[in-house]
Design a protein around this motif. Structure first.
Motif, PDB file in Angstrom:
ATOM      1  N   MET A  56       0.812  -1.197   0.000  1.00 51.23           N
ATOM      2  CA  MET A  56       0.000   0.000   0.000  1.00 51.23           C
ATOM      3  C   MET A  56       0.849   1.252   0.000  1.00 51.23           C
ATOM      4  O   MET A  56       0.314   2.326  -0.188  1.00 51.23           O
ATOM      5  N   GLY A  57       2.103   1.123   0.279  1.00 51.18           N
ATOM      6  CA  GLY A  57       2.968   2.285   0.277  1.00 51.18           C
ATOM      7  C   GLY A  57       2.920   3.107   1.553  1.00 51.18           C
ATOM      8  O   GLY A  57       3.354   4.250   1.563  1.00 51.18           O
ATOM      9  N   ILE A  58       2.370   2.551   2.613  1.00 49.75           N
ATOM     10  CA  ILE A  58       2.292   3.250   3.892  1.00 49.75           C
ATOM     11  C   ILE A  58       3.042   2.412   4.925  1.00 49.75           C
ATOM     12  O   ILE A  58       2.836   1.202   5.010  1.00 49.75           O
ATOM     13  N   ALA A  59       3.886   3.064   5.694  1.00 45.14           N
ATOM     14  CA  ALA A  59       4.662   2.354   6.712  1.00 45.14           C
ATOM     15  C   ALA A  59       3.737   1.773   7.773  1.00 45.14           C
ATOM     16  O   ALA A  59       2.764   2.423   8.178  1.00 45.14           O
ATOM     17  N   PRO A  60       4.015   0.554   8.235  1.00 44.13           N
ATOM     18  CA  PRO A  60       3.177  -0.054   9.283  1.00 44.13           C
ATOM     19  C   PRO A  60       3.030   0.826  10.522  1.00 44.13           C
ATOM     20  O   PRO A  60       1.958   0.879  11.120  1.00 44.13           O
ATOM     21  N   SER A  61       4.088   1.522  10.899  1.00 41.58           N
ATOM     22  CA  SER A  61       4.006   2.379  12.085  1.00 41.58           C
ATOM     23  C   SER A  61       3.033   3.542  11.865  1.00 41.58           C
ATOM     24  O   SER A  61       2.334   3.953  12.790  1.00 41.58           O
ATOM     25  N   THR A  62       2.965   4.045  10.632  1.00 42.95           N
ATOM     26  CA  THR A  62       2.025   5.121  10.310  1.00 42.95           C
ATOM     27  C   THR A  62       0.596   4.617  10.434  1.00 42.95           C
ATOM     28  O   THR A  62      -0.271   5.301  10.989  1.00 42.95           O
ATOM     29  N   VAL A  63       0.342   3.424   9.933  1.00 42.81           N
ATOM     30  CA  VAL A  63      -0.991   2.833  10.028  1.00 42.81           C
ATOM     31  C   VAL A  63      -1.358   2.605  11.492  1.00 42.81           C
ATOM     32  O   VAL A  63      -2.465   2.946  11.923  1.00 42.81           O
ATOM     33  N   ALA A  64      -0.430   2.045  12.261  1.00 34.98           N
ATOM     34  CA  ALA A  64      -0.688   1.769  13.678  1.00 34.98           C
ATOM     35  C   ALA A  64      -1.020   3.048  14.437  1.00 34.98           C
ATOM     36  O   ALA A  64      -1.957   3.075  15.244  1.00 34.98           O
ATOM     37  N   LYS A  65      -0.287   4.115  14.180  1.00 31.51           N
ATOM     38  CA  LYS A  65      -0.547   5.387  14.856  1.00 31.51           C
ATOM     39  C   LYS A  65      -1.899   5.968  14.438  1.00 31.51           C
ATOM     40  O   LYS A  65      -2.634   6.503  15.265  1.00 31.51           O
ATOM     41  N   SER A  66      -2.223   5.852  13.169  1.00 33.18           N
ATOM     42  CA  SER A  66      -3.506   6.365  12.688  1.00 33.18           C
ATOM     43  C   SER A  66      -4.671   5.593  13.289  1.00 33.18           C
ATOM     44  O   SER A  66      -5.681   6.181  13.681  1.00 33.18           O
ATOM     45  N   VAL A  67      -4.533   4.283  13.368  1.00 31.96           N
ATOM     46  CA  VAL A  67      -5.582   3.458  13.978  1.00 31.96           C
ATOM     47  C   VAL A  67      -5.716   3.806  15.454  1.00 31.96           C
ATOM     48  O   VAL A  67      -6.828   3.942  15.968  1.00 31.96           O
ATOM     49  N   ALA A  68      -4.592   3.991  16.144  1.00 31.73           N
ATOM     50  CA  ALA A  68      -4.634   4.359  17.565  1.00 31.73           C
ATOM     51  C   ALA A  68      -5.340   5.694  17.763  1.00 31.73           C
ATOM     52  O   ALA A  68      -6.145   5.851  18.688  1.00 31.73           O
ATOM     53  N   ARG A  69      -5.068   6.670  16.890  1.00 30.16           N
ATOM     54  CA  ARG A  69      -5.743   7.972  16.990  1.00 30.16           C
ATOM     55  C   ARG A  69      -7.239   7.831  16.738  1.00 30.16           C
ATOM     56  O   ARG A  69      -8.057   8.443  17.415  1.00 30.16           O
ATOM     57  N   LEU A  70      -7.594   7.010  15.758  1.00 27.67           N
ATOM     58  CA  LEU A  70      -9.004   6.778  15.462  1.00 27.67           C
ATOM     59  C   LEU A  70      -9.701   6.116  16.642  1.00 27.67           C
ATOM     60  O   LEU A  70     -10.792   6.526  17.050  1.00 27.67           O
ATOM     61  N   GLU A  71      -9.074   5.104  17.226  1.00 21.97           N
ATOM     62  CA  GLU A  71      -9.647   4.424  18.391  1.00 21.97           C
ATOM     63  C   GLU A  71      -9.807   5.384  19.558  1.00 21.97           C
ATOM     64  O   GLU A  71     -10.817   5.360  20.263  1.00 21.97           O
ATOM     65  N   GLN A  72      -8.831   6.248  19.751  1.00 21.97           N
ATOM     66  CA  GLN A  72      -8.899   7.209  20.854  1.00 21.97           C
ATOM     67  C   GLN A  72      -9.998   8.245  20.599  1.00 21.97           C
ATOM     68  O   GLN A  72     -10.778   8.558  21.497  1.00 21.97           O
ATOM     69  N   ALA A  73     -10.085   8.748  19.381  1.00 23.56           N
ATOM     70  CA  ALA A  73     -11.088   9.763  19.060  1.00 23.56           C
ATOM     71  C   ALA A  73     -12.497   9.209  19.200  1.00 23.56           C
ATOM     72  O   ALA A  73     -13.399   9.906  19.677  1.00 23.56           O
ATOM     73  N   TRP A  74     -12.712   7.978  18.788  1.00 24.23           N
ATOM     74  CA  TRP A  74     -14.035   7.360  18.846  1.00 24.23           C
ATOM     75  C   TRP A  74     -14.269   6.606  20.149  1.00 24.23           C
ATOM     76  O   TRP A  74     -15.363   6.104  20.377  1.00 24.23           O
ATOM     77  N   GLN A  75     -13.242   6.513  20.970  1.00 24.93           N
ATOM     78  CA  GLN A  75     -13.304   5.796  22.244  1.00 24.93           C
ATOM     79  C   GLN A  75     -13.824   4.370  22.062  1.00 24.93           C
ATOM     80  O   GLN A  75     -14.770   3.938  22.738  1.00 24.93           O
ATOM     81  N   VAL A  76     -13.209   3.653  21.132  1.00 25.76           N
ATOM     82  CA  VAL A  76     -13.602   2.280  20.822  1.00 25.76           C
ATOM     83  C   VAL A  76     -12.365   1.499  20.377  1.00 25.76           C
ATOM     84  O   VAL A  76     -11.456   2.065  19.794  1.00 25.76           O
ATOM     85  N   ARG A  77     -12.329   0.233  20.718  1.00 22.58           N
ATOM     86  CA  ARG A  77     -11.255  -0.650  20.243  1.00 22.58           C
ATOM     87  C   ARG A  77     -11.699  -1.261  18.928  1.00 22.58           C
ATOM     88  O   ARG A  77     -12.756  -1.876  18.855  1.00 22.58           O
ATOM     89  N   LEU A  78     -10.900  -1.118  17.891  1.00 23.73           N
ATOM     90  CA  LEU A  78     -11.221  -1.696  16.601  1.00 23.73           C
ATOM     91  C   LEU A  78     -10.526  -3.034  16.388  1.00 23.73           C
ATOM     92  O   LEU A  78     -11.004  -3.865  15.625  1.00 23.73           O
TER      93      LEU A  78
END
Length: 83
Positions: free
Chosen positions: A1-23
């Protein structure tokens, strides 16, 4: 996909925090979707069809024309690619 795994992990963590839900349920050996993650995944898969359906709505067809531009975050683009 051309995106570093750490970038994806951080983005998912921010999304989980913003929505207050574990994905994702994470262990040292596996990563699986939670129930909420599964529901979000199913809803995201439906979005393209929902956008297509808007084009055939009578109210939209009368005098409305143009291009709808949507801005997606890197996390959302990654999520859509993953689906």
């Amino acid at each position: 996909m051309g995106i570093a795994p750490s970038t994806v992990a951080k983005s998912v963590a921010r999304l989980e925090q913003a929505w207050q839900v574990r994905l994702f349920q994470r262990t040292t050996r596996t990563v699986r979707l939670t129930v909420d993650g599964t529901l979000l995944s199913e809803r995201c898969r439906q979005l393209p069809a929902d956008f297509d359906a808007l084009a055939v709505q009578p109210a939209c067809a009368q005098g409305t024309a143009g291009t709808l531009a949507c801005c997606l975050s890197a996390c959302a683009r990654c999520w859509m690619d993953w689906l």
